[in-house]
Motif scaffolding. Structure first.
Motif, PDB file in Angstrom:
ATOM      1  N   PHE A 123      52.055  39.790  43.988  1.00 48.00           N
ATOM      2  CA  PHE A 123      53.255  38.968  43.746  1.00 48.00           C
ATOM      3  C   PHE A 123      52.952  37.903  42.797  1.00 48.00           C
ATOM      4  O   PHE A 123      53.511  37.563  41.815  1.00 48.00           O
ATOM      5  CB  PHE A 123      53.988  38.579  44.988  1.00 48.00           C
ATOM      6  N   LEU A 124      51.873  36.932  43.247  1.00 45.57           N
ATOM      7  CA  LEU A 124      51.782  35.984  42.406  1.00 45.57           C
ATOM      8  C   LEU A 124      51.326  36.086  41.029  1.00 45.57           C
ATOM      9  O   LEU A 124      51.563  35.598  40.041  1.00 45.57           O
ATOM     10  CB  LEU A 124      50.654  35.003  43.071  1.00 45.57           C
ATOM     11  N   CYS A 125      50.373  37.312  41.126  1.00 46.57           N
ATOM     12  CA  CYS A 125      49.755  37.792  39.755  1.00 46.57           C
ATOM     13  C   CYS A 125      50.880  38.313  38.895  1.00 46.57           C
ATOM     14  O   CYS A 125      50.760  38.002  37.769  1.00 46.57           O
ATOM     15  CB  CYS A 125      48.772  38.949  40.083  1.00 46.57           C
ATOM     16  N   SER A 126      51.980  38.930  39.459  1.00 45.46           N
ATOM     17  CA  SER A 126      53.184  39.392  38.590  1.00 45.46           C
ATOM     18  C   SER A 126      53.715  38.298  38.076  1.00 45.46           C
ATOM     19  O   SER A 126      54.158  38.604  36.564  1.00 45.46           O
ATOM     20  CB  SER A 126      53.758  40.234  39.596  1.00 45.46           C
ATOM     21  N   LEU A 127      53.931  37.205  38.507  1.00 46.01           N
ATOM     22  CA  LEU A 127      54.632  36.209  37.960  1.00 46.01           C
ATOM     23  C   LEU A 127      53.799  35.645  36.709  1.00 46.01           C
ATOM     24  O   LEU A 127      54.534  35.395  35.475  1.00 46.01           O
ATOM     25  CB  LEU A 127      54.696  34.947  38.632  1.00 46.01           C
ATOM     26  N   PHE A 128      52.486  35.865  36.404  1.00 47.16           N
ATOM     27  CA  PHE A 128      51.780  35.323  35.435  1.00 47.16           C
ATOM     28  C   PHE A 128      51.682  36.575  34.354  1.00 47.16           C
ATOM     29  O   PHE A 128      51.685  36.456  33.223  1.00 47.16           O
ATOM     30  CB  PHE A 128      50.405  34.931  35.792  1.00 47.16           C
ATOM     31  N   LEU A 129      51.756  37.504  34.618  1.00 50.97           N
ATOM     32  CA  LEU A 129      51.283  39.014  34.158  1.00 50.97           C
ATOM     33  C   LEU A 129      52.885  39.285  33.187  1.00 50.97           C
ATOM     34  O   LEU A 129      52.767  39.964  32.493  1.00 50.97           O
ATOM     35  CB  LEU A 129      51.028  40.112  34.855  1.00 50.97           C
ATOM     36  N   GLY A 130      53.738  38.993  33.941  1.00 48.72           N
ATOM     37  CA  GLY A 130      55.212  39.210  33.424  1.00 48.72           C
ATOM     38  C   GLY A 130      55.635  40.769  33.788  1.00 48.72           C
ATOM     39  O   GLY A 130      56.451  41.271  33.071  1.00 48.72           O
ATOM     40  N   LYS A 131      54.960  41.515  34.560  1.00 50.35           N
ATOM     41  CA  LYS A 131      55.207  42.653  35.276  1.00 50.35           C
ATOM     42  C   LYS A 131      54.662  42.845  36.580  1.00 50.35           C
ATOM     43  O   LYS A 131      53.929  42.161  36.952  1.00 50.35           O
ATOM     44  CB  LYS A 131      54.828  43.753  33.890  1.00 50.35           C
ATOM     45  N   ILE A 132      55.114  43.879  37.237  1.00 52.29           N
ATOM     46  CA  ILE A 132      54.570  43.852  38.762  1.00 52.29           C
ATOM     47  C   ILE A 132      53.302  44.277  38.296  1.00 52.29           C
ATOM     48  O   ILE A 132      52.779  45.359  37.786  1.00 52.29           O
ATOM     49  CB  ILE A 132      55.449  45.060  39.410  1.00 52.29           C
ATOM     50  N   ALA A 133      51.949  43.495  38.985  1.00 48.24           N
ATOM     51  CA  ALA A 133      50.871  43.630  38.874  1.00 48.24           C
ATOM     52  C   ALA A 133      50.496  44.672  40.059  1.00 48.24           C
ATOM     53  O   ALA A 133      51.254  44.766  41.183  1.00 48.24           O
ATOM     54  CB  ALA A 133      50.048  42.524  39.055  1.00 48.24           C
ATOM     55  N   PRO A 134      49.203  45.426  39.917  1.00 44.55           N
ATOM     56  CA  PRO A 134      48.831  46.411  40.818  1.00 44.55           C
ATOM     57  C   PRO A 134      48.178  45.537  42.003  1.00 44.55           C
ATOM     58  O   PRO A 134      47.490  44.465  41.785  1.00 44.55           O
ATOM     59  CB  PRO A 134      47.617  47.133  39.970  1.00 44.55           C
ATOM     60  N   ILE A 135      48.216  46.108  43.126  1.00 42.01           N
ATOM     61  CA  ILE A 135      47.430  45.626  44.313  1.00 42.01           C
ATOM     62  C   ILE A 135      45.707  45.701  43.912  1.00 42.01           C
ATOM     63  O   ILE A 135      45.357  47.211  43.593  1.00 42.01           O
ATOM     64  CB  ILE A 135      47.816  46.462  45.566  1.00 42.01           C
ATOM     65  N   ASP A 136      44.981  44.900  44.330  1.00 45.15           N
ATOM     66  CA  ASP A 136      43.573  45.284  43.863  1.00 45.15           C
ATOM     67  C   ASP A 136      42.793  45.969  45.185  1.00 45.15           C
ATOM     68  O   ASP A 136      43.314  45.702  46.533  1.00 45.15           O
ATOM     69  CB  ASP A 136      42.577  43.836  43.706  1.00 45.15           C
ATOM     70  N   TYR A 137      41.685  46.519  45.188  1.00 46.07           N
ATOM     71  CA  TYR A 137      41.207  47.260  46.104  1.00 46.07           C
ATOM     72  C   TYR A 137      40.947  46.473  47.513  1.00 46.07           C
ATOM     73  O   TYR A 137      41.294  46.929  48.557  1.00 46.07           O
ATOM     74  CB  TYR A 137      39.720  47.833  45.504  1.00 46.07           C
ATOM     75  N   ALA A 138      40.259  45.034  47.156  1.00 42.35           N
ATOM     76  CA  ALA A 138      39.804  44.377  48.380  1.00 42.35           C
ATOM     77  C   ALA A 138      41.174  43.959  49.285  1.00 42.35           C
ATOM     78  O   ALA A 138      41.126  44.015  50.485  1.00 42.35           O
ATOM     79  CB  ALA A 138      39.062  42.987  47.892  1.00 42.35           C
ATOM     80  N   ASP A 139      41.982  43.302  48.431  1.00 39.73           N
ATOM     81  CA  ASP A 139      43.304  42.977  49.266  1.00 39.73           C
ATOM     82  C   ASP A 139      44.223  44.214  49.951  1.00 39.73           C
ATOM     83  O   ASP A 139      44.642  44.291  50.914  1.00 39.73           O
ATOM     84  CB  ASP A 139      44.428  42.127  48.632  1.00 39.73           C
ATOM     85  N   GLY A 140      44.053  45.414  49.148  1.00 44.65           N
ATOM     86  CA  GLY A 140      44.772  46.641  49.586  1.00 44.65           C
ATOM     87  C   GLY A 140      44.034  47.113  50.616  1.00 44.65           C
ATOM     88  O   GLY A 140      44.640  47.878  51.505  1.00 44.65           O
ATOM     89  N   SER A 141      42.680  47.066  50.902  1.00 39.91           N
ATOM     90  CA  SER A 141      42.312  47.529  52.072  1.00 39.91           C
ATOM     91  C   SER A 141      42.413  46.633  53.347  1.00 39.91           C
ATOM     92  O   SER A 141      41.914  47.179  54.541  1.00 39.91           O
ATOM     93  CB  SER A 141      40.614  47.483  52.006  1.00 39.91           C
ATOM     94  N   GLY A 142      43.244  45.587  53.518  1.00 40.65           N
ATOM     95  CA  GLY A 142      43.767  45.023  54.354  1.00 40.65           C
ATOM     96  C   GLY A 142      44.978  45.303  54.979  1.00 40.65           C
ATOM     97  O   GLY A 142      45.950  44.639  55.445  1.00 40.65           O
TER      98      GLY A 142
END
Length: 536
Positions: free
Chosen positions: A204-223
């Motif tokens: 979510f935080l990444c999306s604000l800076f990217l200007g579009k919905i950012a994908p979930i990364d492997y490490a956080d997604g594994s939780g």
């Protein structure tokens, strides 16, 4: 209107962000990863209009439901960028941005939100433009424990907690995102159906800076209890158990050092970022801490605080029902293990108060005056219900293996406490797949890492040297390091972080340490098995 001047020949810098439970922090580092600027926004005090306590809101009708206002997080981004501006940050020198956030929280983007993100007006704050873009206004966070029913559903879907742990790295936990999504799909179906995408707090935080919905990364997604940690893809059975069209709402996960592209034009026009400033995938706080503590293969980090936590770099993890296996944020072929022990510093302080007149100096004298192995005496101390092993109370054993009510001396009690705590950690580290080798190093952090007498026991029990490393804000710094790491096509994480001050060697194991502690680990396993079965 830009708030900073463009620097033409500025050296590259990197921005790391950390959205934790109670605050948003930011750090700017130079090309040698030295800190140039820091800023923070405290949610309770800086954003009092959201009326949070400790950064969260507990439901009045159900104390197990804990959320945080999503717009509070949005507004904190506006505030922290203004504070960095006042601190003199030259945004035009920032080459890449990455970030981290509290794990397990989730954000629900309303249908049409991505279009809003792509068309932000630089004349207005983020919070003025995103207020109506979330189908759920209060995001579930890691402190929530209201999803027991949904946890049972996830475990049942794949054949039980052991099977779920084999697939996702953890048995079902109430705070994990899968069960939280399932609860919303069941209890708020209209809001769920009107959700375009679901983010973790990090993406979510990444999306604000990217200007579009950012994908979930492997490490956080594994939780999340949703991702197969071996294939790095969502498990279709678990997605179906949670809610309809969930794959579409989550998108595909990506490696943790993925370069997602250029920063949103909003930040270029409003703050003067370079248009080609890169956004590197954001991750969870525990994976970011592994980066910030600069762990390498075969190393482990031991945080000695109110709770004791082991971070482990693993090549071939084993399933432990009460531990966590996450994807490694540095090396996609490796994993990280996470083991938490509730009875840490407070238990040590209790025995210090009882045996050493509330003095760490006397405590250490008692510890150092007792031989390693403690004459065969052994103790386990659990003030509160422990996670692993699932026990509570004090358990003392003499050399003959008999359970006793009291040791013969204060120094025996002190050493029994410390050896028992550290031997347990080694046993569970081995259970989860860790093996001490010639290159093993232990990074000690947390309050008790200042105690060399305790660290000597750590070195002896693990038969590995113990190092100290400045680890304050390790998650935030890990995000900044990842910003630079993500720009590289090669897996040169060690080279990138080699510019930092190396860890400081504190103590090494005695040559005969394995003779003393290898049998003690076996003895620990035997004692715990009997205790759990009610045989002692």
């Amino acid at each position: 209107m830009r708030l900073t001047k463009m620097g033409s020949n500025a050296s590259p810098t990197y921005l790391g962000l950390d959205l934790s439970t109670q605050q948003l922090k930011a750090v700017v580092v130079d090309d040698d990863l030295k800190i140039l600027h820091e800023a923070s926004v405290q949610f309770d005090t800086d954003l009092p209009e959201f009326r949070t306590h400790g950064g969260v809101t507990a439901s009045k009708d159900n104390s197990h439901t804990v959320t945080a206002p999503t717009m509070m997080w949005v507004k904190s981004v506006d505030m922290i960028l203004d504070r960095l501006t006042l601190a003199g940050v030259d945004y035009s020198s920032i080459t890449a941005i990455s970030g981290t956030a509290q794990q397990h929280g989730s954000v629900y983007w309303q249908t049409g939100a991505e279009l809003t993100l792509r068309n932000l007006k630089s004349s207005d704050f983020l919070h003025q433009q995103l207020g109506s873009n979330f189908s759920i206004s209060n995001s579930p966070v890691w402190m929530d424990s209201s999803t027991s029913k949904q946890c049972a559903k996830l475990e049942e879907a794949v054949g039980g907690p052991q099977k779920l742990a084999e697939i996702t790295g953890s048995r079902a936990y109430e705070r994990f995102t899968g069960s939280q999504i399932c609860k919303i799909a069941e209890n708020k179906p209209d809001a769920y159906n009107n959700t375009e995408r679901i983010s973790l707090v990090s993406s979510f935080l990444c999306s604000l800076f990217l200007g579009k919905i950012a994908p979930i990364d492997y490490a956080d997604g594994s939780g999340m209890n949703l991702m197969n940690i071996h294939t790095k893809q969502w498990d279709s059975t678990l997605l179906e158990a949670c809610g309809p069209n969930l794959h579409e709402k989550l998108g595909d996960p990506v490696p943790s050092k993925t370069n997602l592209g250029n920063i949103s034009p909003y930040f270029v026009e409003r703050y003067g970022f370079k248009s080609d400033c890169k956004i590197i995938a954001f991750t969870g706080d525990n994976p970011a801490s592994l980066i910030g503590m600069r762990l390498h293969e075969g190393w482990l980090a031991l945080s000695l605080g109110t709770s004791d936590t082991l971070f482990l770099w693993l090549k071939e993890p084993h399933v432990v029902i009460d531990g966590h296996i996450l994807c490694n944020p540095v090396d996609a072929e490796s994993f990280m293990g996470l083991l938490c022990f509730k009875n840490g510093s407070l238990t040590r302080e209790r025995i210090r108060n009882d045996c050493a007149e509330k003095s760490w100096e006397i405590f250490n004298q008692l510890l150092d005056s007792t031989p390693r192995g403690n004459f065969g005496n052994f103790g386990l101390y659990f003030d509160t219900q422990e996670i692993i092993p699932f026990l509570k109370g004090d358990f003392r054993f003499n050399r003959a293996g008999d359970r006793i009510g009291k040791f013969s001396s204060l120094e025996v009690e002190v050493r029994a406490l410390i050896e028992g705590q550290i031997v347990a950690k080694r046993a569970y580290a081995e259970d989860i797949g860790f093996h001490s080798g010639q290159d093993t190093k232990i990074i000690a952090t947390g309050g008790a890492s200042a105690n060399k007498s305790i660290l000597q026991v750590v070195a002896d029990v693990f038969n590995a040297p113990v190092y100290l490393q400045e680890a304050a804000n390790s998650a935030m710094l890990g995000a900044a390091y990842q910003a630079k790491h993500g720009l590289s096509d090669e897996n040169d994480y060690e080279k990138i972080t080699s510019v930092l001050t190396p860890p400081q060697l504190v103590c090494e194991p005695y040559p005969d340490a394995p003779e003393i502690y290898d049998p003690m680990v076996d003895r620990y396993r035997t004692i715990v098995n009997k205790l759990l079965q009610g045989g002692l």
